[in-house]
Design an enzyme around this catalytic site. Structure first.
Site, PDB file in Angstrom:
ATOM      1  N   ARG A   7     -29.779  50.423 -49.417  1.00 54.23           N
ATOM      2  CA  ARG A   7     -30.794  49.240 -48.742  1.00 54.23           C
ATOM      3  C   ARG A   7     -30.219  47.912 -49.196  1.00 54.23           C
ATOM      4  O   ARG A   7     -29.456  47.890 -50.286  1.00 54.23           O
ATOM      5  CB  ARG A   7     -32.065  49.653 -49.297  1.00 54.23           C
ATOM      6  CG  ARG A   7     -32.428  49.583 -50.853  1.00 54.23           C
ATOM      7  CD  ARG A   7     -33.955  49.834 -50.619  1.00 54.23           C
ATOM      8  NE  ARG A   7     -34.208  50.033 -52.324  1.00 54.23           N
ATOM      9  CZ  ARG A   7     -34.288  51.426 -52.741  1.00 54.23           C
ATOM     10  NH1 ARG A   7     -34.481  52.442 -51.976  1.00 54.23           N
ATOM     11  NH2 ARG A   7     -34.585  51.690 -54.100  1.00 54.23           N
ATOM     12  N   ASP A  21     -27.079  47.780 -59.430  1.00 57.20           N
ATOM     13  CA  ASP A  21     -28.184  48.484 -59.520  1.00 57.20           C
ATOM     14  C   ASP A  21     -27.912  49.838 -60.378  1.00 57.20           C
ATOM     15  O   ASP A  21     -26.708  50.283 -60.565  1.00 57.20           O
ATOM     16  CB  ASP A  21     -28.603  49.076 -58.005  1.00 57.20           C
ATOM     17  CG  ASP A  21     -30.119  49.453 -58.153  1.00 57.20           C
ATOM     18  OD1 ASP A  21     -30.721  49.044 -58.967  1.00 57.20           O
ATOM     19  OD2 ASP A  21     -30.641  49.912 -57.059  1.00 57.20           O
ATOM     20  N   ASN A  47     -29.174  50.037 -63.755  1.00 54.69           N
ATOM     21  CA  ASN A  47     -29.256  50.179 -65.159  1.00 54.69           C
ATOM     22  C   ASN A  47     -30.365  50.772 -65.916  1.00 54.69           C
ATOM     23  O   ASN A  47     -30.136  51.513 -66.885  1.00 54.69           O
ATOM     24  CB  ASN A  47     -29.436  48.532 -65.613  1.00 54.69           C
ATOM     25  CG  ASN A  47     -28.464  47.550 -65.131  1.00 54.69           C
ATOM     26  OD1 ASN A  47     -27.449  47.928 -64.633  1.00 54.69           O
ATOM     27  ND2 ASN A  47     -28.823  46.222 -65.199  1.00 54.69           N
ATOM     28  N   GLY A  48     -31.523  51.016 -65.072  1.00 51.69           N
ATOM     29  CA  GLY A  48     -32.797  51.782 -65.802  1.00 51.69           C
ATOM     30  C   GLY A  48     -32.264  53.129 -65.800  1.00 51.69           C
ATOM     31  O   GLY A  48     -32.558  54.108 -66.777  1.00 51.69           O
ATOM     32  N   ARG A  49     -31.580  53.781 -64.691  1.00 54.86           N
ATOM     33  CA  ARG A  49     -31.282  55.316 -64.551  1.00 54.86           C
ATOM     34  C   ARG A  49     -30.303  55.246 -65.631  1.00 54.86           C
ATOM     35  O   ARG A  49     -30.272  56.716 -66.395  1.00 54.86           O
ATOM     36  CB  ARG A  49     -30.900  55.433 -63.162  1.00 54.86           C
ATOM     37  CG  ARG A  49     -32.149  55.791 -62.336  1.00 54.86           C
ATOM     38  CD  ARG A  49     -31.679  55.948 -60.909  1.00 54.86           C
ATOM     39  NE  ARG A  49     -31.603  54.529 -60.305  1.00 54.86           N
ATOM     40  CZ  ARG A  49     -31.269  54.084 -59.085  1.00 54.86           C
ATOM     41  NH1 ARG A  49     -30.711  54.863 -58.284  1.00 54.86           N
ATOM     42  NH2 ARG A  49     -31.168  52.864 -58.895  1.00 54.86           N
ATOM     43  N   ASN A  99     -38.391  41.050 -58.580  1.00 52.14           N
ATOM     44  CA  ASN A  99     -38.322  41.557 -59.991  1.00 52.14           C
ATOM     45  C   ASN A  99     -39.197  40.894 -60.860  1.00 52.14           C
ATOM     46  O   ASN A  99     -39.449  41.564 -62.152  1.00 52.14           O
ATOM     47  CB  ASN A  99     -36.644  41.419 -60.513  1.00 52.14           C
ATOM     48  CG  ASN A  99     -35.824  42.332 -59.920  1.00 52.14           C
ATOM     49  OD1 ASN A  99     -34.845  41.910 -59.654  1.00 52.14           O
ATOM     50  ND2 ASN A  99     -36.195  43.578 -59.552  1.00 52.14           N
ATOM     51  N   TRP A 100     -39.934  40.110 -60.616  1.00 51.84           N
ATOM     52  CA  TRP A 100     -40.835  39.529 -61.611  1.00 51.84           C
ATOM     53  C   TRP A 100     -42.103  40.631 -61.557  1.00 51.84           C
ATOM     54  O   TRP A 100     -43.149  40.661 -62.669  1.00 51.84           O
ATOM     55  CB  TRP A 100     -41.717  38.341 -60.855  1.00 51.84           C
ATOM     56  CG  TRP A 100     -40.843  37.234 -60.932  1.00 51.84           C
ATOM     57  CD1 TRP A 100     -40.124  36.457 -59.920  1.00 51.84           C
ATOM     58  CD2 TRP A 100     -40.158  36.369 -62.063  1.00 51.84           C
ATOM     59  NE1 TRP A 100     -39.286  35.560 -60.024  1.00 51.84           N
ATOM     60  CE2 TRP A 100     -39.347  35.464 -61.659  1.00 51.84           C
ATOM     61  CE3 TRP A 100     -40.330  36.302 -63.130  1.00 51.84           C
ATOM     62  CZ2 TRP A 100     -38.762  34.447 -62.271  1.00 51.84           C
ATOM     63  CZ3 TRP A 100     -39.614  35.517 -64.212  1.00 51.84           C
ATOM     64  CH2 TRP A 100     -39.003  34.476 -63.567  1.00 51.84           C
TER      65      TRP A 100
HETATM   66  C1  IPE Z   1     -31.891  44.940 -56.473  1.00 53.75           C
HETATM   67  O1  IPE Z   1     -32.417  45.775 -57.126  1.00 53.75           O
HETATM   68  C2  IPE Z   1     -32.102  43.518 -57.224  1.00 53.75           C
HETATM   69  C3  IPE Z   1     -30.936  43.286 -58.044  1.00 53.75           C
HETATM   70  C4  IPE Z   1     -29.850  43.923 -58.159  1.00 53.75           C
HETATM   71  C5  IPE Z   1     -31.268  42.161 -58.831  1.00 53.75           C
HETATM   72  P1  IPE Z   1     -33.661  46.653 -57.168  1.00 53.75           P
HETATM   73  O2  IPE Z   1     -33.718  47.485 -58.271  1.00 53.75           O
HETATM   74  O3  IPE Z   1     -34.650  45.421 -57.647  1.00 53.75           O
HETATM   75  O4  IPE Z   1     -34.197  46.911 -55.714  1.00 53.75           O
HETATM   76  P2  IPE Z   1     -35.092  48.063 -55.406  1.00 53.75           P
HETATM   77  O5  IPE Z   1     -36.505  47.837 -55.936  1.00 53.75           O
HETATM   78  O6  IPE Z   1     -34.390  49.432 -55.697  1.00 53.75           O
HETATM   79  O7  IPE Z   1     -34.965  47.860 -53.753  1.00 53.75           O
HETATM   80  C1  IPE Z   2     -30.670  46.681 -61.737  1.00 57.45           C
HETATM   81  O1  IPE Z   2     -30.870  47.819 -62.460  1.00 57.45           O
HETATM   82  C2  IPE Z   2     -30.583  45.556 -62.585  1.00 57.45           C
HETATM   83  C3  IPE Z   2     -31.945  44.441 -62.093  1.00 57.45           C
HETATM   84  C4  IPE Z   2     -32.220  44.662 -60.891  1.00 57.45           C
HETATM   85  C5  IPE Z   2     -32.248  43.445 -62.906  1.00 57.45           C
HETATM   86  P1  IPE Z   2     -32.470  48.441 -62.458  1.00 57.45           P
HETATM   87  O2  IPE Z   2     -33.028  47.888 -63.586  1.00 57.45           O
HETATM   88  O3  IPE Z   2     -32.911  48.014 -60.804  1.00 57.45           O
HETATM   89  O4  IPE Z   2     -32.089  49.827 -62.419  1.00 57.45           O
HETATM   90  P2  IPE Z   2     -32.756  50.969 -61.867  1.00 57.45           P
HETATM   91  O5  IPE Z   2     -32.647  50.763 -60.305  1.00 57.45           O
HETATM   92  O6  IPE Z   2     -34.112  51.136 -62.288  1.00 57.45           O
HETATM   93  O7  IPE Z   2     -32.068  52.299 -62.323  1.00 57.45           O
HETATM   94 MG    MG Z   3     -33.138  49.301 -59.202  1.00 58.84          MG
END
Ligand code: IPE
Ligand code: IPE
Ligand code: MG
Length: 263
Positions: free
Chosen positions: A207, A37, A39-41, A85-86
Site C-alpha cells: 500500500r 516500513d 521497524n516495529g516488526r 503516525n501521531w
Molecule cells: C508508513 O508506514 C509511514 C512511514 C513509513 C513513515 P506506516 O507503518 O505508518 O503505514 P501503515 O499504517 O502500515 O499503512
Molecule cells: C516504520 O516502521 C517507521 C515509521 C512509520 C516511523 P513501523 O514503526 O511502521 O514498523 P511496523 O510496520 O510496525 O513493523
Molecule cells: Mg509500519
C-alpha cells in the site's frame, strides 16, 4: 557519480560489486522515494521494544542516503513520519523525534561531504520547536550544496500536501483557467523536482499509505519483504536493477523500456 566512484567504496568480489556492474548509469531513476516500513516488526522478532527498531533503522538511512548520492540519484525522498503516525503512543513519537534530531546532528558532516541538499517535506511547522530548529540547521547548512536533494517526509500526508498546494495556488492569484498539471505540481512540497520514477516499500506491505499521492502517478513500484532496519546498499541496487528492466508505457501501447538492456 560514476561506476568507478561507487566501486571505490565497495569491496571487490562482493555481491554488491556484481550488482553495481549490472547497473546502467545512463538510465538511473531521477527520483527514488522510499516508504521505510517494518521497524516495529524487526524489533518484535528480537523481543525488543519497538523503538529499538527505529534506532536500528538509522543505519539503513545512512547507507541508503550515501549510496544514492554516490550513484548519482538526483532526488531521494524518505518517508519518516506521516500525519497519521501521531496516533502512536506518545513515548514512541517522542523517541522518533529524538532520533531524528540526533540523526541530523550526527550526519550533517556526511551530508556536506557528499554535497547533499537536505530538505523537509510535510507540515513541519507543526513539529516541536526544538525539532524545527534542528531541521532548519540541516536545511540551511546544506542549502548551498549542488548534489542530490534529500527530502525527508515528516508530518507528511499526500492529501494534506494536495490541500496545501491548492491553498497556495489560490493565494497566488492564478486564474483557474491557467491552472494545469504542471503549474499545480509547482505548488506541491516537491515543486521543481522530478516525480519519483521508483517507489520502494519495505516489509512487504502493498500500500502507499498516503505517500506522494500526486507525484507517484507513474512511478514503478518495488516492494521487498526486507524490514527497514535490514535494508542496505544491496537492496537499493536490486531495486534499481529491477526498475531498469521495467517497460514504462505511460498509458501508451509502445513499450518504452527504462533501459534497452541493463547488461
Ligand atoms: C508508513 O508506514 C509511514 C512511514 C513509513 C513513515 P506506516 O507503518 O505508518 O503505514 P501503515 O499504517 O502500515 O499503512
Ligand atoms: C516504520 O516502521 C517507521 C515509521 C512509520 C516511523 P513501523 O514503526 O511502521 O514498523 P511496523 O510496520 O510496525 O513493523
Ligand atoms: Mg509500519
Amino acid at each position: 557519480m560514476s561506476l568507478d566512484q561507487l566501486l571505490a567504496v565497495i569491496p571487490s568480489g562482493s555481491p554488491d560489486e556484481a550488482l553495481v556492474r549490472q547497473l546502467n548509469f545512463d538510465q538511473l531513476p531521477a527520483h527514488v522515494a522510499i516508504i521505510m516500513d517494518g521497524n516495529g516488526r524487526w524489533a518484535a522478532k528480537r523481543h525488543l521494544p519497538r523503538v529499538e527498531g527505529h534506532r536500528a533503522g538509522i543505519d539503513a538511512v545512512r547507507d541508503v542516503v550515501e549510496t544514492s548520492a554516490r550513484l548519482g540519484i538526483e532526488v531521494l525522498t524518505l518517508y519518516a513520519f506521516s500525519v497519521e503516525n501521531w496516533k502512536r503512543p506518545k513515548a514512541e513519537v517522542n523517541t522518533l523525534m529524538l532520533l531524528l534530531k540526533r540523526y541530523i546532528r550526527s550526519e550533517l558532516a556526511t551530508l556536506l561531504r557528499n554535497n547533499i541538499r537536505f530538505r523537509v517535506i510535510g507540515r513541519h511547522e507543526e513539529l516541536a520547536p526544538d525539532v524545527q530548529e534542528e531541521l532548519s540547521r540541516g536545511i540551511d547548512q546544506t542549502a548551498g550544496n549542488t548534489g542530490m536533494i534529500f527530502n525527508i517526509a515528516l508530518n507528511y500526508g499526500g492529501r494534506s500536501e494536495i490541500i496545501d498546494a491548492a491553498r497556495r495556488a489560490m493565494a497566488s492569484g492564478i486564474a483557474p483557467a491557467n491552472l494545469d498539471e504542471q503549474t499545480f505540481s509547482n505548488f506541491l512540497y516537491t515543486g521543481g523536482q522530478p516525480d519519483p520514477d521508483l517507489l520502494i516499500r519495505t516489509s512487504g506491505e502493498m500500500r502507499v499509505s498516503n505517500f506522494l499521492l500526486w507525484q507517484i502517478a507513474y512511478a514503478e513500484i518495488w516492494v521487498t519483504d526486507t524490514l527497514w532496519p535490514d535494508f542496505r546498499r544491496r537492496d537499493l541496487l536490486e531495486a534499481v536493477i529491477a526498475y531498469q528492466k521495467r517497460d514504462r508505457r505511460y498509458g501508451g501501447i509502445k513499450p518504452s523500456p527504462v533501459a534497452v538492456s541493463a547488461k
